[in-house]
Design a protein around this motif. Structure first.
Motif, mmCIF file in Angstrom:
data_model
loop_
_atom_site.group_PDB
_atom_site.id
_atom_site.type_symbol
_atom_site.label_atom_id
_atom_site.label_comp_id
_atom_site.label_asym_id
_atom_site.label_seq_id
_atom_site.Cartn_x
_atom_site.Cartn_y
_atom_site.Cartn_z
ATOM 1 N N ALA A 188 -40.240 34.347 26.687
ATOM 2 C CA ALA A 188 -40.356 33.568 25.457
ATOM 3 C C ALA A 188 -40.552 32.098 25.793
ATOM 4 N N THR A 189 -41.248 31.408 24.896
ATOM 5 C CA THR A 189 -41.551 29.990 25.057
ATOM 6 C C THR A 189 -41.266 29.254 23.764
ATOM 7 N N ILE A 190 -40.771 28.032 23.898
ATOM 8 C CA ILE A 190 -40.612 27.166 22.737
ATOM 9 C C ILE A 190 -41.095 25.770 23.112
ATOM 10 N N THR A 191 -41.934 25.195 22.249
ATOM 11 C CA THR A 191 -42.475 23.867 22.525
ATOM 12 C C THR A 191 -41.562 22.785 21.951
ATOM 13 N N SER A 192 -41.919 21.550 22.219
ATOM 14 C CA SER A 192 -41.138 20.437 21.686
ATOM 15 C C SER A 192 -41.222 20.386 20.167
ATOM 16 N N GLY A 193 -42.270 20.991 19.606
ATOM 17 C CA GLY A 193 -42.408 21.056 18.164
ATOM 18 C C GLY A 193 -41.854 22.332 17.558
ATOM 19 N N CYS A 228 -34.363 30.309 33.288
ATOM 20 C CA CYS A 228 -34.802 29.253 32.394
ATOM 21 C C CYS A 228 -35.791 28.361 33.138
ATOM 22 N N ASN A 229 -36.821 27.930 32.428
ATOM 23 C CA ASN A 229 -37.799 27.001 32.977
ATOM 24 C C ASN A 229 -38.044 25.901 31.955
ATOM 25 N N ALA A 230 -38.175 24.677 32.430
ATOM 26 C CA ALA A 230 -38.466 23.566 31.531
ATOM 27 C C ALA A 230 -39.498 22.654 32.170
ATOM 28 N N VAL A 231 -40.389 22.153 31.345
ATOM 29 C CA VAL A 231 -41.335 21.121 31.781
ATOM 30 C C VAL A 231 -40.830 19.807 31.200
ATOM 31 N N VAL A 232 -40.446 18.908 32.095
ATOM 32 C CA VAL A 232 -39.842 17.652 31.655
ATOM 33 C C VAL A 232 -40.738 16.485 32.029
ATOM 34 N N LEU A 233 -40.692 15.454 31.210
ATOM 35 C CA LEU A 233 -41.366 14.200 31.527
ATOM 36 C C LEU A 233 -40.393 13.384 32.373
ATOM 37 N N ALA A 234 -40.657 13.376 33.675
ATOM 38 C CA ALA A 234 -39.715 12.760 34.616
ATOM 39 C C ALA A 234 -39.783 11.236 34.580
ATOM 40 N N ASP A 235 -40.982 10.699 34.353
ATOM 41 C CA ASP A 235 -41.155 9.253 34.206
ATOM 42 C C ASP A 235 -42.352 9.039 33.294
ATOM 43 N N SER A 236 -42.926 7.870 33.294
ATOM 44 C CA SER A 236 -43.974 7.560 32.318
ATOM 45 C C SER A 236 -45.264 8.341 32.554
ATOM 46 N N SER A 253 -38.005 13.186 28.503
ATOM 47 C CA SER A 253 -38.024 14.176 27.431
ATOM 48 C C SER A 253 -38.357 15.537 28.027
ATOM 49 N N ILE A 254 -38.181 16.557 27.212
ATOM 50 C CA ILE A 254 -38.496 17.923 27.612
ATOM 51 C C ILE A 254 -39.653 18.413 26.765
ATOM 52 N N ARG A 255 -40.663 18.919 27.404
ATOM 53 C CA ARG A 255 -41.815 19.434 26.664
ATOM 54 C C ARG A 255 -41.544 20.885 26.298
ATOM 55 N N THR A 256 -41.952 21.809 27.096
ATOM 56 C CA THR A 256 -41.707 23.225 26.778
ATOM 57 C C THR A 256 -40.464 23.730 27.516
ATOM 58 N N MET A 257 -39.838 24.718 26.933
ATOM 59 C CA MET A 257 -38.723 25.420 27.561
ATOM 60 C C MET A 257 -38.998 26.914 27.436
ATOM 61 N N ASP A 258 -38.792 27.629 28.516
ATOM 62 C CA ASP A 258 -39.162 29.034 28.567
ATOM 63 C C ASP A 258 -38.019 29.863 29.151
ATOM 64 N N TRP A 259 -38.069 31.135 28.831
ATOM 65 C CA TRP A 259 -37.234 32.124 29.499
ATOM 66 C C TRP A 259 -38.152 33.131 30.189
ATOM 67 N N LYS A 269 -28.926 18.330 22.622
ATOM 68 C CA LYS A 269 -28.107 18.828 23.724
ATOM 69 C C LYS A 269 -28.947 19.213 24.938
ATOM 70 N N ASN A 270 -30.258 19.023 24.859
ATOM 71 C CA ASN A 270 -31.167 19.418 25.949
ATOM 72 C C ASN A 270 -30.946 20.874 26.340
ATOM 73 N N THR A 271 -30.796 21.709 25.334
ATOM 74 C CA THR A 271 -30.417 23.103 25.570
ATOM 75 C C THR A 271 -31.385 24.046 24.880
ATOM 76 N N VAL A 272 -31.700 25.138 25.567
ATOM 77 C CA VAL A 272 -32.492 26.216 24.989
ATOM 78 C C VAL A 272 -31.636 27.473 24.991
ATOM 79 N N TYR A 273 -31.824 28.272 23.965
ATOM 80 C CA TYR A 273 -31.055 29.506 23.796
ATOM 81 C C TYR A 273 -31.999 30.704 23.741
ATOM 82 N N LEU A 274 -31.479 31.854 24.103
ATOM 83 C CA LEU A 274 -32.200 33.103 23.910
ATOM 84 C C LEU A 274 -31.220 34.101 23.314
#
Length: 120
Positions: free
Chosen positions: A49-54, A95-103, A30-36, A75-80
């Motif tokens: 700018a930042t957008i969280t999973s919520g 673009c920057n994303a914090v992803v949960l790579a495994d458990s 999953s993807i947690r935060t996505m930033d520009w 779509k695993n996509t963030v827009y600005l």
């Protein structure tokens, strides 16, 4: 391996608009935060700018009311969306994303950057 690919940069006149996109691909849960971020000429890279999973958002003061960050989780996509652009917005946008790579492991992933030039 997780990759981020940005698109949508280009040359725009002052007062114009552009929409940047960034799509994540590869293996992750999953993807947690996505930033520009952006780095202007002769400047350090700074968070825009930042957008969280919520879908909570946050913006740097200089773009509030002009830029809008959004995401499409399917779509695993963030827009600005960038409106009322001015020459001070000229920069390479990353673009920057914090992803949960495994458990148990989170990864911070960067895109290659896309150039936005605001000029008449």
């Amino acid at each position: 391996q997780v990759q981020l690919v940005e698109s949508g940069g280009g040359l725009v006149q002052p007062g114009g608009s552009l929409r940047l996109s960034c799509t994540a691909s590869g293996s992750f849960f999953s993807i947690r935060t996505m930033d520009w971020y952006r780095r202007g000429p002769g400047k350090e890279r700074r968070l825009v700018a930042t957008i969280t999973s919520g879908d909570s958002t946050n913006y740097t003061d200089s773009v509030k009311g002009r830029f809008t960050i959004s995401r499409d989780n399917a779509k695993n996509t963030v827009y600005l969306q960038m409106n009322s652009l001015n020459p001070e917005d000229t920069a390479v946008y990353y673009c920057n994303a914090v992803v949960l790579a495994d458990s148990v492991r989170y990864l911070a992933v960067w895109g290659q950057g896309t150039l936005v030039t605001v000029s008449s």
